[in-house]
Design an enzyme around this catalytic site. Structure first.
Site, PDB file in Angstrom:
ATOM      1  N   CYS A  76      40.136  64.621   0.562  1.00 53.27           N
ATOM      2  CA  CYS A  76      39.857  65.680  -0.407  1.00 53.27           C
ATOM      3  C   CYS A  76      39.837  65.195  -1.851  1.00 53.27           C
ATOM      4  CB  CYS A  76      40.869  66.814  -0.255  1.00 53.27           C
ATOM      5  SG  CYS A  76      40.916  67.502   1.419  1.00 53.27           S
ATOM      6  N   HIS A  99      40.355  70.893  -6.608  1.00 50.71           N
ATOM      7  CA  HIS A  99      39.987  70.890  -5.193  1.00 50.71           C
ATOM      8  C   HIS A  99      40.311  72.258  -4.617  1.00 50.71           C
ATOM      9  CE1 HIS A  99      39.846  70.172  -0.995  1.00 50.71           C
ATOM     10  NE2 HIS A  99      41.148  69.997  -0.828  1.00 50.71           N
ATOM     11  N   ASN A 106      38.245  75.210   2.548  1.00 49.35           N
ATOM     12  CA  ASN A 106      38.467  73.839   2.095  1.00 49.35           C
ATOM     13  C   ASN A 106      37.331  72.961   2.618  1.00 49.35           C
ATOM     14  OD1 ASN A 106      39.337  71.210   1.685  1.00 49.35           O
ATOM     15  ND2 ASN A 106      41.452  71.612   2.263  1.00 49.35           N
TER      16      ASN A 106
END
Length: 325
Positions: free
Chosen positions: A119, A252, A282
């Site tokens: 990520c 993020h 996500n």
């Protein structure tokens, strides 16, 4: 050699298949797994996510985001001399997804490679692209985050399968005499490998280990909030700026609670935080460029503003980049 590298175009892409929390809950119920829209929203802020079709890969969605970024920058494939793809879900073991993207864009000759920092991948890739441009090794780069996490999810684990989605985001990064990437700060600590990982690999034509995502949510949350604050302060210090100089925090898009906690620690109101997690979940390395593109196209992000991009992911990796847009 260029003094700076600037972002001159953004693009993003979400695959057509959109799955709401209610639809996902209904699918999980058939497996005997109980969840609900309310449970997911309360804990994550996510309302829906997008999954690729069976014949779509990271390169396909990365190409779509890249084309939109190039169009926004007024650049064509012939103008690009570097491709970096941040992904943890490559099309193949090798070659790189970047090489496949290069071919699908009708390009050849320029360097193309992947960056794997989960990520945090886009923050890592943007930092590498900035360094290569300032070193004179490229003039105009495509920096792409593309992920198909739907293929790594354990749909018998409601604590993880509700969190992730597929998507891609991209930017064109160009050599410039004007400030662009102001500062970056990257870190990793391998002792935390076990709290977020996909512990499988290919050997002898078989998958060994477990090829599905595993996460210790509480451990990730606790670690993420602390390291994101430190990385944010580090890039501000490097650029001789303070929190009050930040126009937009673009984190993020993992979980609304992590974003809220980070904003509080940096004394930034949520009105200054770009939040898109509700629409796509996500998307790992794709989430920061995806959120950036949404904010740019809405007109929220304006030329000359200071953007604080930051990510944290498996590895454990984390980092931040301060951008003058």
């Amino acid at each position: 050699m260029a003094k700076y590298a600037r972002i001159t175009g953004t693009g993003s892409y979400l695959p057509p298949r959109r799955i709401t929390n209610d639809e996902l809950a209904a699918e999980l119920a058939q497996r005997g797994i109980e969840t609900s829209n309310e449970w997911i929203v309360e804990r994550t802020g996510i309302h829906a996510r997008h999954f690729v079709a069976a014949d779509q890969f990271a390169s396909d969605i990365g190409v779509e985001a890249a084309r939109r970024a190039m169009e926004a920058a007024g650049a064509g494939p012939e103008d690009i001399d570097l491709i970096i793809v941040a992904t943890s879900t490559p099309d193949m073991v090798f070659p790189s997804t970047a090489a496949i993207v290069q071919h699908k864009l009708g390009m050849a000759g320029c360097p193309a490679f992947d960056v794997q920092a989960v990520c945090s991948g886009f923050v890592y890739a943007l930092t590498v692209g900035d360094a290569m441009i300032r070193a004179g090794n490229a003039k105009r780069a495509l920096i792409i985050g593309a992920e198909v996490f739907s293929r790594l999810l354990d749909f018998n684990d409601r604590t993880t399968c509700v969190l992730f989605g597929d998507g891609a985001g991209a930017v064109v990064l160009e050599a410039s005499d004007e400030p662009g990437i102001l500062a970056s700060d990257l870190h990793a600590d391998g002792k935390h490998v076990g709290i977020l990982c996909v512990p499988g690999h290919v050997s002898g034509g078989q998958v060994l280990g477990d090829p599905l995502l595993k996460m210790d949510g509480q451990a990730v949350f606790k670690l993420a909030v602390g390291v994101l604050e430190k990385a944010a302060r580090a890039v501000l210090d490097k650029a001789s700026l303070t929190e009050s100089d930040v126009d937009w925090l673009i984190p993020h898009q993992a979980n609304i609670r992590i974003m809220q906690s980070t904003a509080r620690k940096l004394h930034l109101p949520m009105e200054k935080v770009v939040v898109t997690v509700q629409d796509h979940g996500n998307t790992s390395a794709a989430s920061i460029p995806l959120a950036l593109d949404v904010a740019v196209r809405k007109g929220d992000v304006q030329k000359g503003q200071n953007l604080l991009l930051e990510g944290v992911g498996g590895g454990f990796t984390w980092g931040a980049v301060l951008v003058k847009y």
